[in-house]
Design a protein around this motif. Structure first.
Motif, PDB file in Angstrom:
ATOM      1  N   SER A  27       0.881  -1.388  -0.059  1.00  0.00           N
ATOM      2  CA  SER A  27      -0.046  -0.112   0.192  1.00  0.00           C
ATOM      3  C   SER A  27       0.882   1.171   0.055  1.00  0.00           C
ATOM      4  N   SER A  28       1.818   1.069   0.952  1.00  0.00           N
ATOM      5  CA  SER A  28       2.912   2.527   1.086  1.00  0.00           C
ATOM      6  C   SER A  28       3.394   2.541  -0.391  1.00  0.00           C
ATOM      7  N   MET A  29       3.911   1.501  -0.836  1.00  0.00           N
ATOM      8  CA  MET A  29       4.955   1.292  -2.263  1.00  0.00           C
ATOM      9  C   MET A  29       3.833   2.184  -3.328  1.00  0.00           C
ATOM     10  N   ALA A  30       2.623   1.568  -3.337  1.00  0.00           N
ATOM     11  CA  ALA A  30       1.490   2.119  -4.351  1.00  0.00           C
ATOM     12  C   ALA A  30       1.620   3.732  -4.170  1.00  0.00           C
ATOM     13  N   PHE A  31       1.133   4.016  -3.257  1.00  0.00           N
ATOM     14  CA  PHE A  31       1.108   5.732  -2.976  1.00  0.00           C
ATOM     15  C   PHE A  31       2.358   6.421  -3.078  1.00  0.00           C
ATOM     16  N   GLY A  32       3.351   5.650  -2.625  1.00  0.00           N
ATOM     17  CA  GLY A  32       4.728   6.366  -2.725  1.00  0.00           C
ATOM     18  C   GLY A  32       5.077   6.539  -4.389  1.00  0.00           C
ATOM     19  N   LEU A  33       4.634   5.592  -5.203  1.00  0.00           N
ATOM     20  CA  LEU A  33       4.907   5.470  -6.580  1.00  0.00           C
ATOM     21  C   LEU A  33       4.242   6.728  -7.391  1.00  0.00           C
ATOM     22  N   VAL A  34       3.068   7.074  -6.900  1.00  0.00           N
ATOM     23  CA  VAL A  34       2.396   8.249  -7.447  1.00  0.00           C
ATOM     24  C   VAL A  34       2.865   9.541  -6.843  1.00  0.00           C
ATOM     25  N   ILE A  35       3.329   9.590  -5.614  1.00  0.00           N
ATOM     26  CA  ILE A  35       3.912  10.779  -5.080  1.00  0.00           C
ATOM     27  C   ILE A  35       5.422  10.986  -5.902  1.00  0.00           C
ATOM     28  N   GLY A  99       8.399   7.837  -1.337  1.00  0.00           N
ATOM     29  CA  GLY A  99       8.069   8.731  -2.403  1.00  0.00           C
ATOM     30  C   GLY A  99       9.067   9.709  -2.787  1.00  0.00           C
ATOM     31  N   ALA A 100       9.821  10.199  -1.665  1.00  0.00           N
ATOM     32  CA  ALA A 100      11.110  11.028  -1.891  1.00  0.00           C
ATOM     33  C   ALA A 100      12.149  10.314  -2.729  1.00  0.00           C
ATOM     34  N   TYR A 101      12.513   8.982  -2.344  1.00  0.00           N
ATOM     35  CA  TYR A 101      13.449   8.295  -2.851  1.00  0.00           C
ATOM     36  C   TYR A 101      13.127   7.739  -4.165  1.00  0.00           C
ATOM     37  N   LEU A 102      11.791   7.368  -4.512  1.00  0.00           N
ATOM     38  CA  LEU A 102      11.305   6.831  -5.806  1.00  0.00           C
ATOM     39  C   LEU A 102      11.414   8.348  -6.674  1.00  0.00           C
ATOM     40  N   SER A 103      11.153   9.298  -6.301  1.00  0.00           N
ATOM     41  CA  SER A 103      11.281  10.494  -7.273  1.00  0.00           C
ATOM     42  C   SER A 103      12.595  10.887  -7.628  1.00  0.00           C
ATOM     43  N   GLU A 104      13.556  10.557  -6.863  1.00  0.00           N
ATOM     44  CA  GLU A 104      14.873  10.724  -7.413  1.00  0.00           C
ATOM     45  C   GLU A 104      15.478   9.587  -8.458  1.00  0.00           C
ATOM     46  N   SER A 105      14.865   8.261  -8.256  1.00  0.00           N
ATOM     47  CA  SER A 105      15.087   7.226  -9.039  1.00  0.00           C
ATOM     48  C   SER A 105      14.394   7.511 -10.197  1.00  0.00           C
ATOM     49  N   MET A 106      13.191   8.049 -10.443  1.00  0.00           N
ATOM     50  CA  MET A 106      12.182   8.251 -11.546  1.00  0.00           C
ATOM     51  C   MET A 106      12.961   9.465 -12.311  1.00  0.00           C
ATOM     52  N   ARG A 107      13.327  10.562 -11.580  1.00  0.00           N
ATOM     53  CA  ARG A 107      13.818  11.749 -12.188  1.00  0.00           C
ATOM     54  C   ARG A 107      14.995  11.344 -12.949  1.00  0.00           C
TER      55      ARG A 107
END
Length: 219
Positions: A27-35, A99-107
């Motif tokens: 659940s946290s990962m799913a919301f984190g991906l969106v964020i 979400g903060a860590y995922l944002s850097e990976s995606m960016r």
């Protein structure tokens, strides 16, 4: 061996806690991906204001301990009239953190796609949004798979921290068993083994995904 017998007897309860941990992490990962996606797009956009907001958010979430963030959300927000139950508070905090860590990976993955891909898409009449969705996004996702998988593995272990706000995941379940049996060592070792098995399985899935989704020339 009384310790082994205790672990075997407690296994159904521990496995139930494990399932709650998995649900919590997913659940946290799913919301984190969106964020993460939203923040990543803010970070690569042209608006200086949005870029600044994204950078400050990432800096705060990566620069402060997750445990402190949990306390701020669960114990601090009621001070301004926002009271959350333990489970929503835990999911919210973990989602914001990952979400903060995922944002850097995606960016990084998006910026890793050659500029020529964007130009070629524009020459075909695609808008920036269409280019991101149909051309750059799928390629960036493949590049980001290792980082995303590592984040999920870390998230599985980070869920143990929400036990401090009485969320009944694996660690909290273990602590409740210890409170009734007074046998901390075998039960903590059993919980550690379950976390290790989950992390190992996810690492195996990660390797399979990397092989299947690897871009040509990146084997």
């Amino acid at each position: 061996m009384p310790g082994l017998s205790l672990v075997i007897d407690s296994l159904p309860v521990l496995l139930q806690g494990m399932l709650l941990t998995i649900k919590f992490a997913v659940s946290s990962m799913a919301f984190g991906l969106v964020i993460g996606l939203i923040v990543a797009l803010m970070g690569i956009g042209r608006s200086r204001v949005l870029k600044t907001i994204a950078r400050v958010y990432v800096s705060i979430m990566r620069g402060t301990p997750l445990l402190v963030q949990i306390f701020v959300v669960y114990y601090g927000l009621p001070g301004i009239g926002i009271a959350l139950e333990p489970t929503p508070a835990g999911v919210l905090t973990l989602s914001l953190n990952v979400g903060a860590y995922l944002s850097e990976s995606m960016r990084g993955a998006i910026l890793g796609i050659a500029r020529g891909q964007w130009l070629a898409a524009y020459s075909l009449g695609l808008t920036p949004a269409q280019t991101l969705r149909y051309v750059v996004g799928p390629q960036a996702l493949r590049i980001a798979v290792p980082s995303l998988s590592n984040s999920l593995i870390s998230l599985i272990k980070d869920t143990s921290l929400v036990s401090v706000i009485t969320v009944t995941e694996l660690l909290r379940t273990t602590q409740e068993l210890i409170a009734s049996t007074y046998q901390p060592l075998p039960l903590y070792l059993a919980a550690a083994a379950i976390y290790w098995v989950l992390s190992t399985l996810l690492a195996g899935v990660q390797r399979v995904l990397e092989r299947r989704l690897s871009l040509p020339g990146r084997h």
